[in-house]
Write a protein that holds these residues in place. Structure first.
Motif, short mmCIF file in Angstrom:
data_model
loop_
_atom_site.label_atom_id
_atom_site.label_comp_id
_atom_site.label_asym_id
_atom_site.label_seq_id
_atom_site.Cartn_x
_atom_site.Cartn_y
_atom_site.Cartn_z
N GLU A 142 0.84 -1.35 -0.01
CA GLU A 142 -0.11 0.04 -0.10
C GLU A 142 0.78 1.31 0.09
OE1 GLU A 142 -0.92 -2.53 2.19
OE2 GLU A 142 -3.05 -2.63 2.61
N GLY A 143 1.85 1.31 0.80
CA GLY A 143 2.54 2.35 0.86
C GLY A 143 3.74 2.65 -0.37
N PHE A 144 3.54 1.96 -1.33
CA PHE A 144 4.74 2.03 -2.34
C PHE A 144 4.01 2.40 -3.92
CE2 PHE A 144 6.18 -1.20 0.62
CZ PHE A 144 7.21 -1.04 0.57
N ALA A 145 3.04 3.11 -3.65
CA ALA A 145 2.16 3.52 -4.94
C ALA A 145 3.00 4.34 -5.90
CB ALA A 145 0.86 4.34 -4.65
N ASP A 146 3.79 5.31 -5.40
CA ASP A 146 4.45 6.34 -6.09
C ASP A 146 6.06 5.91 -6.38
OD1 ASP A 146 2.21 7.73 -6.67
OD2 ASP A 146 2.67 8.74 -4.51
N ARG A 147 6.41 4.70 -5.81
CA ARG A 147 8.05 4.31 -5.90
C ARG A 147 8.03 4.09 -7.42
NH1 ARG A 147 9.71 2.70 -0.56
NH2 ARG A 147 11.50 1.54 -1.63
N ARG A 148 9.57 4.18 -7.59
CA ARG A 148 9.72 3.68 -8.94
C ARG A 148 10.43 2.28 -8.78
NH1 ARG A 148 9.49 6.72 -13.75
NH2 ARG A 148 9.12 8.67 -12.96
N PRO A 149 10.21 1.07 -9.98
CA PRO A 149 10.65 -0.22 -9.71
C PRO A 149 12.03 -0.12 -9.54
CG PRO A 149 9.46 0.33 -11.87
CD PRO A 149 9.66 1.63 -11.25
N ASP A 150 13.06 0.63 -9.83
CA ASP A 150 14.37 0.27 -9.36
C ASP A 150 14.75 0.83 -7.88
OD1 ASP A 150 14.09 3.11 -9.44
OD2 ASP A 150 15.74 3.60 -10.79
N THR A 151 13.63 1.21 -7.14
CA THR A 151 13.91 1.53 -5.71
C THR A 151 13.30 0.08 -4.91
OG1 THR A 151 11.81 2.38 -5.40
CG2 THR A 151 13.59 4.01 -6.02
N LEU A 152 12.71 -0.83 -5.51
CA LEU A 152 12.18 -1.98 -5.00
C LEU A 152 12.97 -3.13 -4.62
CD1 LEU A 152 8.54 -1.85 -6.82
CD2 LEU A 152 9.25 -0.81 -4.63
N SER A 153 12.89 -4.03 -3.91
CA SER A 153 13.49 -5.00 -3.75
C SER A 153 12.96 -6.03 -4.67
CB SER A 153 13.37 -5.64 -2.32
OG SER A 153 12.00 -6.37 -2.29
N GLY A 154 13.78 -7.11 -5.04
CA GLY A 154 13.26 -8.30 -6.18
C GLY A 154 11.73 -8.79 -5.73
N GLY A 155 11.49 -9.02 -4.43
CA GLY A 155 10.17 -9.80 -4.03
C GLY A 155 9.40 -8.67 -4.36
N GLN A 156 9.42 -7.41 -3.76
CA GLN A 156 8.48 -6.38 -3.97
C GLN A 156 8.07 -6.14 -5.62
OE1 GLN A 156 10.50 -3.13 -2.02
NE2 GLN A 156 9.50 -3.69 -0.21
N ARG A 157 9.20 -6.21 -6.53
CA ARG A 157 9.05 -5.82 -7.89
C ARG A 157 8.01 -7.25 -8.40
NH1 ARG A 157 13.18 -3.08 -10.58
NH2 ARG A 157 13.18 -4.83 -12.49
N GLN A 158 8.44 -8.26 -7.75
CA GLN A 158 7.50 -9.62 -8.39
C GLN A 158 6.11 -9.37 -7.83
OE1 GLN A 158 8.92 -10.21 -10.99
NE2 GLN A 158 9.30 -12.31 -10.94
N ARG A 159 5.93 -8.83 -6.85
CA ARG A 159 4.44 -8.67 -6.34
C ARG A 159 3.82 -7.41 -6.92
NH1 ARG A 159 4.45 -7.71 -0.19
NH2 ARG A 159 6.76 -7.49 -0.29
N VAL A 160 4.56 -6.43 -7.49
CA VAL A 160 3.93 -5.48 -8.26
C VAL A 160 3.63 -6.02 -9.59
CG1 VAL A 160 4.42 -3.47 -9.56
CG2 VAL A 160 5.19 -3.76 -7.35
N ALA A 161 4.41 -6.88 -10.22
CA ALA A 161 4.27 -7.52 -11.45
C ALA A 161 3.00 -8.31 -11.37
CB ALA A 161 5.42 -8.33 -11.83
N LEU A 162 2.92 -9.14 -10.15
CA LEU A 162 1.47 -10.03 -10.00
C LEU A 162 0.38 -9.03 -10.06
CD1 LEU A 162 0.75 -12.90 -9.38
CD2 LEU A 162 0.81 -12.40 -6.95
N ALA A 163 0.61 -8.07 -9.36
CA ALA A 163 -0.55 -6.88 -9.25
C ALA A 163 -0.89 -6.58 -10.77
CB ALA A 163 -0.13 -5.99 -8.38
#
Lengths: 376, 545
Positions: A142-163
């Motif tokens: 929820e708190g990551f809406a305005d983040r850029r992909p390159d600031t995310l961890s690998g697991g977070q990136r995959q969860r965004v990809a899933l979403a």
């Protein structure tokens, strides 16, 4: 399916996106860099999660890409939700299939924020922003809406990809080695998250993986592939306990093949005594010697030798420890005994190479095959 | 990163004062021409010449902007199409399209002038189709077609500069993950929308850096606009540097200002579009263009036709004709070839020797000082050759003790080094990076002797980078015109000046031969140091340091 039904009850967000996926006689011809597929038949029930397991180059990713419409077929047909999307004279473009896909590398658009990524497929949808918020909640970002992909961890990136893949409510979700770019600790965590999210959403899903743990944990059923063919498909337990052949047996776990002698239709005798046999496959005819699958964890080290276990109907076998691999929770011993070399998995960590020990079979009915040395 | 104290080639160790002092001296030398121009502009009181420079400034800006836009469009589209699509003959296009870089724009413009001149290949072709001396539709007869002004300048500069965008875009497109594109398709976008929504943003850094090069190139272009009679700032600088110094200096100062402003704009835009390396993947994008793949291929070959085939054929025709009727005197060719090679090789060697210390400092001890020094080096690249040459001319003439340098080879080579140093900087940095600290440390443990260590470890590792840097500089000097015209010693003919003087006087046949030699040399160098290395890595090449 009981696991999933249970978890779906009381879930916050039940958003069933059920579609049956059927593949009939699907073949993909030779193309540089991509493995071929040979007459694959496969059917995934609505709401089911199927794991596609196989070594690299076996064609599992090609199969996934064929379902997505990214890989043209040379013959055969694919049906999604009752619509023939691939077949003689028919080829739906990827975006007309209502298929979501999560790639190995996540494939997040680096120039867009997390919420823009999720919103990408929601063009023309009225309540796009509330859908994005809903998905951010489901994947717990929820708190990551305005983040850029390159600031995310690998697991977070995959969860965004899933979403992002789930946002347009696809009728089937395809995951192509979604965890393989992550480090081991994160893999386990994300695997758990994905399992939870898929159950919660209730979508038909196909997960491609080369990792047998992943396949077993995620899939309601597992299809094992090799050389462009589906070798066996079934629930994890069936695959592990009753593999159709020794290649599958060895691919899904450690396997000892012990010589045995058939005793009638239902029993086989080995150095470890008499074992009940799984109902043999239709057409199975063998007499005399067969190969018997014995998993290393079904052999136990008997402390103190045979004398201490009088009364057990199974014989103990005297073995000589050749090597030991220590894993922390247990040890895998390679031993010789009864003129054969085999593995024993044990929580008894006290043995060293050169020691003598006694082992005994403690396990379920066994799988047998006709003796052969060429297969696999 | 601090250089290990065990680092070999002691004076090159990054924490040593001599290296820093040398690099600062280099930076000062590179910044000197700009400073001198500004100083003189104010001394001469050149602002009175503002009215004379206003219109040329407008023309320079318009030309640079329109050429940049067109080159960016062509370079981006084909850079992507020849890398990631199913365009027919894609492999051949990938090799041939960047070769348009082989023609310096003044040579390309000259080729077209020769082609449209009576007896030229296009003139012949047109005459075969229509009678040029008969009036059509009751109007004036067509007569010989004259190429003058904005449109021909725009067209030819675009044709010969779009590879500056094409090459970085190709490199970037090759490293793009196919899954990005496929994700967009699966999320419901068409191929066309995906190209603009996903692919172009990924290519943006490459497009920007390439377009910057085109802009700077067009701004500093002298030969082509002079031939085509389009009156830009560079022409003003060149035409009035003897007659009206004030106007000349003011024009030079405006050119400098434009270059600086554009570089600053590009930097601020680029920093907001950093590429995400994690989006890169070995799984390349392969996009099916469907029915439009044939028009795309046709378009690509049309570009090749006009950027390469027509100019070369035009020269071939004139050269053959000249050789057959004996008008062409080949006797002056060997000295020009020798001069070109000598000036180029000396420049390349000197540039490398100057740039390796700069690169060493910029890689091994990043600081504000090194940032300032590398910026000074880049300034030399951004300034038009004609401005640098002007600066050198007046500096040598007006500085007691240096007037002997006026129109000597050292002055010319010094300007070459300042102008092209930046092109070697990127390669020199790669060369320095090729010898990481752990290698230097283990080498110093295994080979105690300094020079031998340099020969056995550093040099072999650095060689590819050094050669590539030297090659890029050599290529640029071979193609350089305005500085050579202004600074070369009397009688010091190079291939470029031979072509120039011949075309300025209309002797097409006589200069077609040196032009072909120049194209051959530049072709080989371009293939070796720009195109081939572009296939291997995307870190090399001008402006990418």
């Amino acid at each position: 399916m009981t696991k999933r039904d249970a978890s779906r009850q009381g879930s916050v967000e039940a958003d069933p996106m059920f579609a049956k996926v059927s593949l009939a006689e699907v073949s993909v011809g030779y193309e540089p860099g991509r493995p071929v597929l040979h007459h694959v038949d496969l059917s995934i029930e609505p709401g089911e999660i199927l794991s596609l397991l196989g070594p690299s180059g076996c064609g599992k990713s090609t199969l996934l890409r064929a379902i997505a419409g990214l890989q043209p077929l040379s013959s055969g047909s694919i049906e999604i939700g009752g619509v023939t999307v691939d077949g003689p004279g028919v080829h739906y473009e990827p975006h007309r299939r209502r298929v979501g896909m999560v790639f190995q590398d996540g494939a997040l658009f680096p120039h867009l924020t997390v919420s823009e990524n999720i919103e990408f497929g929601l063009r023309g949808v009225d309540d796009a922003s509330s859908r994005v918020a809903e998905l951010l909640k489901i994947v717990e970002l929820e708190g990551f809406a305005d983040r850029r992909p390159d600031t995310l961890s690998g697991g977070q990136r995959q969860r965004v990809a899933l979403a992002r893949a789930l946002a347009p409510r696809p009728s089937v979700l395809l995951l192509d080695e979604p965890f393989s770019a992550l480090d081991p600790g994160m893999r386990v965590q994300l695997r758990r998250d994905v399992r939870r999210i898929l159950s919660q959403v209730g979508i038909t899903a196909i997960v491609v993986t080369h990792d047998q743990d992943e396949a077993f944990v995620l899939g309601d059923r597992v299809a094992v592939m090799r050389d462009g063919r589906v070798r066996q498909i079934g629930p994890s337990t069936e695959l592990y306990d009753r593999p159709d052949d020794r290649w599958v047996a060895e691919f899904v776990g450690e396997a000892n093949l012990i010589t045995g002698v058939l005793q009638g239709d239902a029993e086989v005798s080995t150095a470890f005594g008499l074992h009940a046999v799984h109902a043999p496959q239709p057409g199975f005819e063998a007499e005399g010697q067969v190969d018997v699958l014995i998993r290393p964890e079904h052999l136990v080290v008997v402390p103190g030798g045979p004398a201490t276990h009088e009364g057990s109907d199974r014989p103990t076998v005297r073995v000589h420890v050749e090597s030991a691999e220590y894993f922390g929770h247990d040890v895998l011993y390679e031993v010789t005994g009864a003129d054969q070399l085999f593995s024993v998995r044990s929580t008894d960590t006290s043995l060293s190479p050169g020691d003598a020990a006694f082992v005994r079979y403690v396990g379920p009915p066994v799988q047998i095959w006709r003796r052969s040395t060429t297969e696999g | 990163m601090r250089a290990a104290s065990a680092g070999s080639f002691q004076w090159l160790a990054a924490d040593r004062p001599p290296l820093k002092a040398f690099v600062v001296a280099v930076a000062v030398a590179f910044a000197l021409p700009a400073a001198y121009i500004l100083l003189r502009t104010f001394q001469v009181g050149a602002l009175s010449g503002l009215s004379d420079t206003l219109a040329p400034t407008g023309r320079s800006v318009i030309l640079a902007v329109t050429v940049s836009a067109a080159a960016a469009a062509i370079g981006t589209f084909f850079g992507w199409a020849v890398t990631s699509s199913d365009t027919p003959s894609i492999g051949a296009l990938r090799t041939v399209l960047p070769l348009a870089l082989v023609l310096p724009s003044f040579v390309g413009a000259a080729a077209y002038l020769a082609a449209f001149a009576p007896g030229g290949i296009l003139h012949e072709a047109l005459s075969a189709l229509v009678d040029l001396n008969v009036s059509l539709f009751g109007g004036e007869p067509l007569g010989p077609i004259r190429l003058r002004g904005f449109w021909p300048s725009w067209l030819f500069l675009t044709l010969f500069t779009f590879p500056y965008v094409l090459l970085p875009v190709m490199a970037r497109a090759r490293s793009l993950s196919g899954s990005l594109h496929e994700s967009a398709l699966l999320l419901g976008r068409s191929q066309f929308e995906t190209f603009f929504a996903v692919t172009v943003p990924q290519l943006r850094p490459a497009i920007l850096s390439g377009t910057l090069l085109v802009f700077l190139y067009t701004l500093s272009e002298f030969g082509a606009v002079q031939l085509l009679g389009y009156d830009t700032l560079t022409r003003v600088v060149f035409a009035s540097f003897l007659a009206d110094q004030g106007v000349s200096f003011l024009a030079a100062a405006i050119l400098m200002l434009l270059a600086v402003v554009v570089v600053l704009i590009e930097r601020s835009v680029e920093s907001s579009s950093r590429p995400d390396a994690r989006a890169d993947s070995s799984h390349g994008a392969h996009v099916s263009l469907g029915r439009s793949r044939w028009p795309v291929a046709l378009l690509g070959w049309t570009v090749v036709l006009f950027a390469l085939v027509v100019p070369v054929t035009s020269f071939l025709l004139w050269a053959a004709r000249g050789l057959v009727d004996g008008r062409v005197n080949l006797g002056r060719l060997p000295p020009a070839m020798f001069n070109t090679a000598a000036a180029g090789l000396v420049t390349a060697a000197c540039t490398i020797m100057v740039m390796v210390p700069v690169a060493t400092l910029s890689i091994r001890s990043r600081s504000r000082l090194t940032a300032v020094c590398t910026t000074a080096v880049l300034t030399g690249f951004a300034l038009p050759g004609v401005v640098l040459a002007l600066s050198m001319v007046f500096w040598t003439l007006n500085t007691p003790g240096f007037s002997w340098m006026y129109q000597t080879l050292p002055a010319l080579i010094a300007v070459y080094i300042v102008h092209f140093g930046a092109q070697a900087l990127g390669s020199a940095e790669n060369a320095v990076r090729a010898v990481p600290a752990n290698v230097r440390e283990s080498a110093s443990l295994l080979e105690p002797q300094l020079l031998r260590r340099f020969g056995r470890v550093q040099l072999p590792l650095m060689r590819p980078g050094l050669i590539s840097g030297a090659g890029l500089v050599l290529l640029s000097t071979v193609k350089e015109l305005p500085a050579t015209l202004l600074l070369a010693p009397i009688g010091f003919d190079t291939l470029a000046t031979r072509i120039w003087s011949g075309y300025a006087e209309g002797f097409y046949a006589e200069t077609a031969v040196p032009a072909l030699v120049l194209l051959a040399v530049s072709g080989v160098l371009t293939w070796l140091f720009v195109i081939r290395s572009g296939f291997r890595s995307r870190t090399e090449g001008p402006g990418q340091s």
